[in-house]
Design a protein around this motif. Structure first.
Motif, PDB file in Angstrom:
ATOM      1  N   ARG A 261       0.809  -1.226   0.000  1.00 42.88           N
ATOM      2  CA  ARG A 261       0.000   0.000   0.000  1.00 42.88           C
ATOM      3  C   ARG A 261       0.838   1.270   0.000  1.00 42.88           C
ATOM      4  N   GLY A 262       2.144   1.157   0.088  1.00 40.31           N
ATOM      5  CA  GLY A 262       2.985   2.347   0.134  1.00 40.31           C
ATOM      6  C   GLY A 262       3.297   2.759   1.567  1.00 40.31           C
TER       7      GLY A 262
ATOM      8  N   PRO B  54       0.558   5.482   3.527  1.00 42.72           N
ATOM      9  CA  PRO B  54      -0.783   4.984   3.890  1.00 42.72           C
ATOM     10  C   PRO B  54      -0.801   3.934   4.999  1.00 42.72           C
TER      11      PRO B  54
ATOM     12  N   GLU C 124       7.382  -0.732  -5.226  1.00 42.08           N
ATOM     13  CA  GLU C 124       7.298   0.179  -4.084  1.00 42.08           C
ATOM     14  C   GLU C 124       8.640   0.239  -3.353  1.00 42.08           C
TER      15      GLU C 124
ATOM     16  N   HIS D  36       5.778  10.786  -6.029  1.00 42.04           N
ATOM     17  CA  HIS D  36       4.473  10.578  -5.397  1.00 42.04           C
ATOM     18  C   HIS D  36       3.299  11.184  -6.143  1.00 42.04           C
TER      19      HIS D  36
ATOM     20  N   ASN E  41       1.564  10.294  -8.458  1.00 38.97           N
ATOM     21  CA  ASN E  41       0.476   9.348  -8.724  1.00 38.97           C
ATOM     22  C   ASN E  41      -0.571   9.324  -7.630  1.00 38.97           C
ATOM     23  N   ASN E  42      -0.117   9.437  -6.399  1.00 37.78           N
ATOM     24  CA  ASN E  42      -1.036   9.299  -5.272  1.00 37.78           C
ATOM     25  C   ASN E  42      -1.556  10.632  -4.757  1.00 37.78           C
TER      26      ASN E  42
ATOM     27  N   ASN F 130      -4.035  13.956  -5.001  1.00 38.09           N
ATOM     28  CA  ASN F 130      -5.284  14.427  -5.576  1.00 38.09           C
ATOM     29  C   ASN F 130      -5.105  15.868  -6.037  1.00 38.09           C
TER      30      ASN F 130
END
Lengths: 214, 214
Positions: A31-32, A35, A108, B119, B121-122, B124
């Motif tokens: 999940r990285g 997170p 990852e 980062h 990609n993750n 918003n």
DNA sequence: TCAAAGTATGACCGTAAGTCATTCTCTCCT
DNA sequence: AGGAGAGAATGACTTACGGTCATACTTTGA
């Protein structure tokens, strides 16, 4: 009065530490880093959050130890390559492929390593962890430097000895840079074989440059 | 009944947006991204935290816009280099030096850009910001690809056209990789001239490889 | 058998991103 | 001029997470 930690307890503690690390590794890679919460890790190993802090001083410390274990494993795997008697160019290519393969297994992992390199300065890590970082960094450095020196000694590379350090940086930079670009920028072609072939071509050009006389 | 945002109001809103960005930029570059809070930024421009969110949807969005503004500025500065009529190797070196200089002015900028790439990609981000990211990425890509094509057309580089994309990746990777290593790993020699000379040597080797016939 | 060492818990704390009900202010229409 | 409604601004509040700590349980060994 009591003595310090008995042998068996010490062993058990170390074992539990490793269980936590394994769980954390799995969660991080899935999940990285960000997170995943410390509570998530605790839950996975059926401990309370507080207990985790009996084994590690911080979340960053857990991350660092996960990465260091992996890097150490890589260094162990990469050693045999130097026993082959191949020429310097071949060793380079072989090393690069092992490096790429290593990181492609868990993408990852690469992101975490890069992130770690970027922010290691501002992390509060244990002395032991810092020592390991320095050790592994030096190992990586000397491995690549040795390939360059080997190439020079064999008369394979036209390169002054005082430029070895520079070339070592270029080599690492290129390798990491290509992987980064493929994994995180390129929407196209992140297939493994594609990355490998790109690394081949780039290193080919680079090595040609090293070989060029006059 | 009222109409939508009058012209003057729109202008003032845009102006305030820029003021916030300037303040954020200064704070980020001085103390780093993470340590700066949205309240810090608000305080600096004499607004409440809530007001900041009238202009930006998140802290990450602020960061993205700061970086995009800088990258756009860089692209503006780098264009004249192509008007000089120099050969491809010289353009490469020139481009690389501008790139290095650009990031050496504010080292935190480079860290933030790398972090962002890692980062993005993750995150918003607003549609508009995402569009700008794609635009700037494409610009960077085409700039470097064009230098390679130019070199091939002049007969300066021995390189198949279908390998241009690969070499573009290698070039970016090498450049970013060298800067990373110097800024964040090397305890030694992070002086500007040192980095510049290293970039020179590495690109020299790389370009030699490109020029090598047969 | 019991005291000290070691292990574990989970409520609690501090901090920071992000939200929202409320208030203030400007603009423009009648 | 005056008031209605759009928009700007506020700051207390919510949520989330890393990290701490008083408390309690367990093991060990004298």
């Amino acid at each position: 009065m009591k003595l310090a930690l008995g042998e068996r307890r010490k062993r058990e503690k170390e074992q539990r530490r490793r269980i936590i690390l394994r769980a954390a590794r799995k969660l991080f890679f899935k999940r990285g880093y960000k997170p995943v919460t410390v509570s998530d890790i605790a839950k996975k190993v059926e401990l309370s959050k507080g207990a985790i802090y009996l084994y590690f001083s911080s979340k960053e410390e857990i991350c660092a130890q996960v990465l260091l274990d992996d890097i150490e494993r890589f260094h162990g795997e990469v050693l045999p390559i130097f026993e082959t008697g191949a020429d310097a160019s071949e060793i380079f290519i072989g090393f690069a492929h092992m490096y790429v393969d290593f990181f492609l297994k868990d993408r990852e992992l690469f992101r975490m390593v890069m992130n770690f390199m970027l922010h290691a300065n501002n992390m509060n890590l244990s002395d032991d962890t810092n020592k390991r970082i320095i050790l592994e960094t030096n190992r990586a450095v000397s491995v690549t430097e040795n390939i360059f020196k080997y190439g020079i000694d064999r008369g394979e590379f036209i390169l002054r000895r005082e430029d070895v350090r520079t070339m070592r940086n270029a080599f690492w930079g290129m390798l990491n840079g290509i992987i980064s670009l493929h994994l995180f920028i390129g929407r196209e072609s992140t297939r493994e074989d594609r990355i490998r072939s790109n690394v081949n071509k780039c290193l080919g050009i680079f090595i040609e440059g090293l070989k060029k006389t006059g």
